[in-house]
Each structure stands twice: as structure tokens, then as C-alpha cells.
Motif scaffolding. Structure first.
Motif, mmCIF file in Angstrom:
data_model
loop_
_atom_site.group_PDB
_atom_site.id
_atom_site.type_symbol
_atom_site.label_atom_id
_atom_site.label_comp_id
_atom_site.label_asym_id
_atom_site.label_seq_id
_atom_site.Cartn_x
_atom_site.Cartn_y
_atom_site.Cartn_z
ATOM 1 N N LYS A 85 30.086 -110.275 -44.156
ATOM 2 C CA LYS A 85 31.308 -110.862 -43.608
ATOM 3 C C LYS A 85 31.111 -111.437 -42.212
ATOM 4 C CE LYS A 85 36.238 -109.802 -43.090
ATOM 5 N NZ LYS A 85 37.274 -108.753 -43.243
ATOM 6 N N GLY A 86 30.328 -110.763 -41.346
ATOM 7 C CA GLY A 86 30.224 -111.200 -39.967
ATOM 8 C C GLY A 86 29.031 -112.068 -39.649
ATOM 9 N N THR A 87 28.258 -112.463 -40.634
ATOM 10 C CA THR A 87 27.054 -113.260 -40.367
ATOM 11 C C THR A 87 27.417 -114.661 -39.891
ATOM 12 O OG1 THR A 87 25.708 -112.043 -41.960
ATOM 13 C CG2 THR A 87 24.978 -114.260 -41.389
ATOM 14 N N VAL A 88 26.807 -115.054 -38.794
ATOM 15 C CA VAL A 88 26.954 -116.403 -38.249
ATOM 16 C C VAL A 88 25.691 -117.225 -38.511
ATOM 17 C CG1 VAL A 88 27.202 -117.744 -36.119
ATOM 18 C CG2 VAL A 88 28.567 -115.667 -36.461
ATOM 19 N N CYS A 89 24.537 -116.600 -38.298
ATOM 20 C CA CYS A 89 23.244 -117.263 -38.462
ATOM 21 C C CYS A 89 22.585 -116.766 -39.742
ATOM 22 C CB CYS A 89 22.352 -116.984 -37.259
ATOM 23 S SG CYS A 89 20.739 -117.798 -37.320
ATOM 24 N N GLY A 90 22.607 -117.582 -40.763
ATOM 25 C CA GLY A 90 21.943 -117.255 -42.018
ATOM 26 C C GLY A 90 20.525 -117.808 -42.033
ATOM 27 N N PRO A 91 19.968 -118.027 -43.209
ATOM 28 C CA PRO A 91 18.606 -118.542 -43.305
ATOM 29 C C PRO A 91 18.550 -120.054 -43.171
ATOM 30 C CG PRO A 91 19.486 -118.221 -45.487
ATOM 31 C CD PRO A 91 20.543 -117.733 -44.541
ATOM 32 N N LEU A 92 17.373 -120.563 -42.889
ATOM 33 C CA LEU A 92 17.100 -121.985 -43.072
ATOM 34 C C LEU A 92 16.977 -122.245 -44.566
ATOM 35 C CD1 LEU A 92 14.522 -122.377 -40.194
ATOM 36 C CD2 LEU A 92 16.862 -123.247 -40.216
ATOM 37 N N ILE A 93 17.038 -123.495 -44.959
ATOM 38 C CA ILE A 93 17.146 -123.828 -46.375
ATOM 39 C C ILE A 93 15.870 -123.557 -47.165
ATOM 40 C CG2 ILE A 93 16.460 -126.238 -46.066
ATOM 41 C CD1 ILE A 93 19.174 -124.870 -48.496
ATOM 42 N N SER A 94 14.702 -123.603 -46.528
ATOM 43 C CA SER A 94 13.453 -123.516 -47.274
ATOM 44 C C SER A 94 12.320 -123.046 -46.374
ATOM 45 C CB SER A 94 13.082 -124.880 -47.864
ATOM 46 O OG SER A 94 12.817 -125.815 -46.813
ATOM 47 N N ALA A 95 11.228 -122.631 -46.994
ATOM 48 C CA ALA A 95 10.037 -122.279 -46.229
ATOM 49 C C ALA A 95 9.512 -123.486 -45.457
ATOM 50 C CB ALA A 95 8.964 -121.747 -47.172
ATOM 51 N N ARG A 96 9.619 -124.649 -46.053
ATOM 52 C CA ARG A 96 9.166 -125.880 -45.392
ATOM 53 C C ARG A 96 9.948 -126.110 -44.097
ATOM 54 N NH1 ARG A 96 10.810 -128.756 -48.971
ATOM 55 N NH2 ARG A 96 12.718 -129.523 -48.010
ATOM 56 N N GLN A 97 11.256 -125.931 -44.163
ATOM 57 C CA GLN A 97 12.081 -126.139 -42.982
ATOM 58 C C GLN A 97 11.837 -125.047 -41.937
ATOM 59 O OE1 GLN A 97 13.676 -128.688 -42.130
ATOM 60 N NE2 GLN A 97 14.913 -127.991 -40.404
ATOM 61 N N ARG A 98 11.658 -123.813 -42.378
ATOM 62 C CA ARG A 98 11.352 -122.733 -41.431
ATOM 63 C C ARG A 98 10.044 -123.029 -40.690
ATOM 64 N NH1 ARG A 98 9.837 -117.607 -44.405
ATOM 65 N NH2 ARG A 98 7.964 -118.885 -44.663
ATOM 66 N N ASP A 99 9.046 -123.501 -41.414
ATOM 67 C CA ASP A 99 7.759 -123.806 -40.781
ATOM 68 C C ASP A 99 7.894 -124.973 -39.807
ATOM 69 O OD1 ASP A 99 6.686 -121.775 -42.301
ATOM 70 O OD2 ASP A 99 5.741 -123.113 -43.775
ATOM 71 N N ARG A 100 8.753 -125.923 -40.158
ATOM 72 C CA ARG A 100 8.967 -127.056 -39.264
ATOM 73 C C ARG A 100 9.605 -126.591 -37.957
ATOM 74 N NH1 ARG A 100 13.094 -130.600 -37.988
ATOM 75 N NH2 ARG A 100 12.439 -132.749 -37.512
ATOM 76 N N VAL A 101 10.621 -125.736 -38.047
ATOM 77 C CA VAL A 101 11.269 -125.220 -36.844
ATOM 78 C C VAL A 101 10.280 -124.403 -36.022
ATOM 79 C CG1 VAL A 101 13.090 -123.691 -35.980
ATOM 80 C CG2 VAL A 101 13.569 -125.256 -37.876
ATOM 81 N N GLN A 102 9.474 -123.574 -36.687
ATOM 82 C CA GLN A 102 8.488 -122.771 -35.968
ATOM 83 C C GLN A 102 7.479 -123.663 -35.233
ATOM 84 O OE1 GLN A 102 8.325 -119.146 -35.745
ATOM 85 N NE2 GLN A 102 7.131 -119.971 -34.028
ATOM 86 N N SER A 103 7.145 -124.783 -35.824
ATOM 87 C CA SER A 103 6.198 -125.687 -35.153
ATOM 88 C C SER A 103 6.785 -126.224 -33.851
ATOM 89 C CB SER A 103 5.807 -126.840 -36.094
ATOM 90 O OG SER A 103 6.865 -127.778 -36.242
ATOM 91 N N TYR A 104 8.102 -126.439 -33.820
ATOM 92 C CA TYR A 104 8.741 -126.874 -32.580
ATOM 93 C C TYR A 104 8.772 -125.754 -31.547
ATOM 94 C CZ TYR A 104 10.276 -131.560 -33.913
ATOM 95 O OH TYR A 104 10.301 -132.885 -34.243
ATOM 96 N N LEU A 105 8.955 -124.530 -32.000
ATOM 97 C CA LEU A 105 8.926 -123.403 -31.064
ATOM 98 C C LEU A 105 7.535 -123.261 -30.455
ATOM 99 C CD1 LEU A 105 11.081 -120.766 -32.987
ATOM 100 C CD2 LEU A 105 11.793 -122.474 -31.303
ATOM 101 N N ASP A 106 6.517 -123.428 -31.257
ATOM 102 C CA ASP A 106 5.146 -123.392 -30.737
ATOM 103 C C ASP A 106 4.925 -124.542 -29.751
ATOM 104 O OD1 ASP A 106 4.787 -121.260 -32.466
ATOM 105 O OD2 ASP A 106 3.734 -122.450 -33.989
ATOM 106 N N LEU A 107 5.507 -125.701 -30.060
ATOM 107 C CA LEU A 107 5.385 -126.859 -29.176
ATOM 108 C C LEU A 107 6.059 -126.598 -27.835
ATOM 109 C CD1 LEU A 107 4.654 -129.860 -28.683
ATOM 110 C CD2 LEU A 107 6.814 -130.461 -29.808
ATOM 111 N N ALA A 108 7.187 -125.908 -27.847
ATOM 112 C CA ALA A 108 7.897 -125.611 -26.602
ATOM 113 C C ALA A 108 7.006 -124.844 -25.636
ATOM 114 C CB ALA A 108 9.165 -124.829 -26.893
ATOM 115 N N ILE A 109 6.268 -123.881 -26.148
ATOM 116 C CA ILE A 109 5.351 -123.118 -25.304
ATOM 117 C C ILE A 109 4.215 -124.016 -24.816
ATOM 118 C CG2 ILE A 109 3.745 -121.176 -25.240
ATOM 119 C CD1 ILE A 109 6.726 -120.406 -25.340
ATOM 120 N N ALA A 110 3.693 -124.848 -25.702
ATOM 121 C CA ALA A 110 2.614 -125.763 -25.331
ATOM 122 C C ALA A 110 3.057 -126.746 -24.255
ATOM 123 C CB ALA A 110 2.116 -126.507 -26.561
ATOM 124 N N GLU A 111 4.358 -127.099 -24.255
ATOM 125 C CA GLU A 111 4.884 -128.045 -23.271
ATOM 126 C C GLU A 111 5.201 -127.370 -21.938
ATOM 127 O OE1 GLU A 111 7.051 -131.736 -25.316
ATOM 128 O OE2 GLU A 111 8.121 -129.856 -25.692
#
Length: 489
Positions: free
Chosen positions: A328-354
Motif C-alpha cells: 500500500k505505501g510503496t512509492v518507488c517500485g522496480p524499473l521495467i527491465s534488467a536492461r533498464q536497470r543496467d542502463r540506470v546503473q551505468s549512469y550512476l557509475d558515470l556520476a562517480i567517474a565525472e
């Protein structure tokens, strides 16, 4: 409605539910990674049959001229969806990973109810306007401006808010007198296919007026942009794909509607309630795991209050743990797919690299070993030049950027290839309004105002798209203008 019971969908072509020529493809619950079932996998030939059916229904029937029939059919669709709303809710949570709380709004109930706006608009629309008598070139003439349907519409939709976007195209396009072929995203075929079952069982839509073609192959949807039998393409999705749609449509000079990406700014002025503003920005970015084109993903705050803004936003985001979308109280659910999760993670890795750092989040939650989850993440220490501040990530990721005053905040907000949305928070209403007026975006929220509504047009500037969806402007996107001049006696 049997779709959830047998867990197998069908195409809707020329009024008949049928299997796909390429068999079926599997669908997965993004929260559990469990296989949900199968969806009909259409071939290029299936798409050709759907386009031909729509072409025939437009050219050879009275659909485009019978407003009463169109209004009745759209109201029947709304009523049937409302009657099956609980099954649709469960389908949406399972297939989309949408938090249950959102299905009472933009993920389901809101778009279904908005169909009434489409029917009412068609019923009360001024299809003909008297331009009056004149003597152009000395010829006495009575002139009329007529609004008419464009013809066959190809609608291509994404997976993040499938009911909202499917119905925001289907409703006005059909109400305006067009026929339509809908090609939904492969990630969420059921949300579209279920409409085919409802339409055949509960409405009077004539065969061929609406066709629904699911496919695992994005190339099948691309045929809508190239086929000369299609008069208009209505596309919602990434800017990169939007460019391809526009390029393909240019060969036959089709009318094109594009609702594309965004990298919207949440501007906090120096007289705002900083904690409240930062908390709202963090909540908005985390909702539905950040999978919304108009979500504000750049928090632009006064330089002197940067650390306080980071602390407030991080406290909110840290409390919005990714969770079961059924809860009932969930605001942040999953991303749609493993492909999309990996894409978001790649941006998080990029943030550290930047050179950035995380005030919270930064990867997969340790307590969610299955499911396509990413923690709500707050990126600090970067400027608006960083890629994570300029490119659409489509995940629960917020970048905090310092500004040096109102002019600088506007400059930062507008320094983007996108122009979809924005937010301004401040204590002085007139000052907020002045800042909002300078933003090059299609929608602006001031101090929590809500712009999403059936009667309000939605769309963006620059690379966020062409045209408007919803509202009267969205209805008129699906019409052409004809001027009729009759020689006067």
C-alpha cells in the motif's frame, strides 16, 4: 474479461482477436522477475493487415462523419474499463511494476475517466465555422472553415505509463474521426491488448476502426512511420527514437506528433521553504522509480543553501526504499527491465567517474536480490555540464546543482536540449511567476500546483517534442483544416 485468467493476449485486427504470425513472446513481472505469461507476437504482415483494415474503415465507412457513433463507442469503452477496473489494476501492478497507490491516479483510473473529456469534446466541438461573406479577388464568396479527421493514425507508445499514454492517443484520435493502429512497447503488451478484448466484448466500434498490434520487434512499429497508407504518426518515447520516426515519416510527408524526453529542473528560490522544496523534489524523482518523462531530475538550489538542500533531499530519498509495488505505501517500485536497470546503473557509475558523489543510494538495494530495483539516488558535487545532469536517465536519480540567483537558475534550467517541464518553489508568488515565465518548457508547477488534467495540453519545447497531447489542443492535433468557399449569388 478473461485476459488475466488465461494469461495470453491476442492482436485486434479488423474487429477480430487473433494470434500473432510470429507466435508469442513472454512477459516478466519486473518486481519478481517471474514470467507472467505470453503476448501475441505480430509480424510485418500482421501490421500490414492492421493498417489495411484501418485504411478501409476510414475510406469506406461513415465512421469519420458519424459523431454520435464515435461518442457512444468511446463512452462504452470508458464504462467497460471502469467495470473491470480491479482486474486492470492488478494487471498494471504486475506488468508495469507500478505502485498500487499510483493506479488510482495517472497509472489507471485517471486516464480511464479522461475518456469522457474526449467524448464530450467531440460531441460539442465546432466542426464548422462560418468565416462569413467576402469578395476575394472580386468574387463574392461565402466561406466555411471545416475541421476533419486526418485519416489513419499510427500510435506508438512506451511502457512507463501505458494506460495513460495509450488512452491519451486512442481517445482524441478516434473521437476526432480517425481510425487507428496502436503498437505498444514490448515490455507492456497486456496493457494495450486488454483493450482489444474489452472493445470486442463491450463496445460498438466497427471492425477496423481500432487495431492493436503487439510485437517483440520494434521494427514492426516502425512500419507505421513508413507505410503510405498511414496519414499520421503519434509517438511517445525517447528523443532518439523520435528522430527516427520523424525521418521515416518525412518520405511520405506524414503529420507527426512527438512527445519525447525531458531533463526538467526543480528551481528553489532563496525565499522558499528549502526543506519542503527539497523533500518534494526527492519524492517526485523517486515516484515510480523515476520512470516519467516530465519528472524533475535536476534540483537547482541557492549556492548558500546547497548543503542544507542536500541533507533534506537525502533524508527523504533514503526513506523511500524500493519496495513491492503491491504494498500500500510503496512509492518507488522496480524499473521495467534488467536492461533498464543496467542502463540506470551505468549512469550512476558515470556520476562517480565525472567527479560526483552520492548523498544516498547509488545502486541496487541489498534487501532486494530479485526484481529490477535501484535505490533512490542523490548525486552531488557536479555542475550542469555533467552528462548525468544533461541526459535523460529514466530512473530514481536526482542531481543537485547550485545556482547564484534567479537569473542563474533560469539559465541553468534552460541550458538543456529538452524543454518538457519544470518546477519553481519560492515565497513570493510574483517572483515565482516571473521565473516560470522565462522557462522554455511546456508545463510548469509553481509551489506544488498540478498541471496534469484531461483539459490541459501536455508537451514540450525543443527536443522534448512536437505538438500537444490532451486538452483541446491535443484533440485538434488529430484534425485537418479545410476551407470551403461557395460562390455567392
Amino acid at each position: 474479461m478473461a485476459l488475466l485468467a488465461d494469461r495470453e493476449s491476442r492482436l485486434l485486427i479488423d474487429g477480430e482477436l487473433r494470434a500473432g504470425e510470429n507466435g508469442a513472446f513472454g512477459t516478466v513481472n519486473p518486481a519478481t522477475e517471474e514470467v507472467l505469461g505470453t503476448a501475441a507476437d505480430a509480424s510485418a504482415a500482421d501490421m500490414g493487415a492492421a493498417i489495411e483494415a484501418a485504411r478501409r474503415a476510414f475510406d469506406d465507412t461513415e465512421w469519420s462523419r458519424n459523431t454520435a457513433l464515435r461518442v457512444r463507442c468511446i463512452r462504452q469503452l470508458r464504462e467497460a474499463m471502469q467495470a473491470n477496473i480491479e482486474e486492470l489494476r492488478e494487471l498494471t501492478i504486475a506488468e508495469v511494476g507500478a505502485p498500487r497507490m499510483l493506479t488510482s491516479g495517472g497509472q489507471l483510473e485517471g486516464p480511464v475517466d479522461d475518456l469522457s473529456f474526449c467524448a464530450d469534446t467531440a460531441e460539442n466541438f465546432s466542426w464548422n465555422t462560418d468565416l462569413g461573406f467576402a469578395r476575394p479577388q472580386g468574387m463574392p464568396s461565402n466561406r466555411t472553415i471545416a475541421r476533419e479527421a486526418v485519416g489513419v493514425v499510427g500510435a506508438i507508445t512506451p511502457w512507463n505509463f501505458p494506460h495513460q499514454i495509450n488512452l491519451a492517443k486512442i481517445g482524441p484520435a478516434l473521437a476526432a474521426g480517425n481510425t487507428l493502429v496502436l503498437k505498444p512497447a514490448p515490455d507492456t503488451p497486456w496493457a494495450a491488448a486488454v483493450l482489444g478484448e474489452i472493445i470486442t466484448e463491450h463496445t460498438d466500434f466497427p471492425p477496423g476502426v481500432i487495431n492493436i498490434v503487439t510485437s517483440s520487434d520494434h521494427g514492426v512499429g516502425a512500419l507505421l512511420s513508413t507505410d503510405p497508407r498511414v496519414d499520421m504518426v503519434s509517438f511517445t518515447g525517447s528523443t532518439a527514437t523520435g528522430r527516427a520516426v520523424m525521418t521515416d515519416a518525412a518520405a511520405t510527408i506524414k503529420k507527426v506528433f512527438l512527445e519525447l524526453g525531458g531533463k526538467s529542473a526543480f528551481i528553489v528560490l532563496d525565499d522558499a521553504d528549502l526543506a519542503a522544496a527539497a523533500a518534494m523534489a526527492a519524492f517526485t524523482t523517486s515516484m515510480h522509480a523515476g520512470q516519467g518523462c516530465a519528472i524533475t531530475t535536476r534540483l537547482v538550489v541557492p549556492r548558500a543553501s546547497y548543503d542544507d538542500a542536500v541533507a533534506a533531499a537525502a533524508a527523504t530519498m533514503a526513506g523511500l526504499r524500493p519496495g513491492d509495488p503491491n504494498a500500500k505505501g510503496t512509492v518507488c517500485g522496480p524499473l521495467i527491465s534488467a536492461r533498464q536497470r543496467d542502463r540506470v546503473q551505468s549512469y550512476l557509475d558515470l556520476a562517480i567517474a565525472e567527479g560526483g558523489s552520492f548523498a544516498c543510494g547509488g545502486g541496487r538495494p541489498a534487501d532486494r536480490p530479485t526484481g529490477f530495483f535501484i535505490e533512490p539516488t542523490l548525486i552531488t558535487g557536479l555542475t550542469n555540464d555533467a552528462r548525468v545532469a544533461r541526459e535523460e536517465i529514466f530512473g530514481p536519480v536526482l542531481t543537485v546543482i547550485a545556482h547564484g540567483g534567479d537569473d542563474d537558475a533560469v539559465r541553468i534550467a534552460n541550458d538543456s536540449p529538452y524543454g518538457l517541464s519544470g518546477t519553481v518553489f519560492g515565497g513570493d508568488p510574483q517572483r515565482c511567476a516571473n521565473v516560470a515565465a522565462r522557462l522554455r518548457v511546456g508545463t510548469v508547477n509553481i509551489n506544488g500546483g498540478v498541471w496534469y488534467a484531461a483539459d490541459a495540453p501536455f508537451g514540450g519545447y525543443k527536443q522534448s517534442g512536437v505538438g500537444r497531447e490532451m486538452g483541446l489542443a491535443g484533440f485538434e492535433e488529430y484534425t485537418e483544416i479545410k476551407v470551403i468557399a461557395t460562390l455567392a449569388p
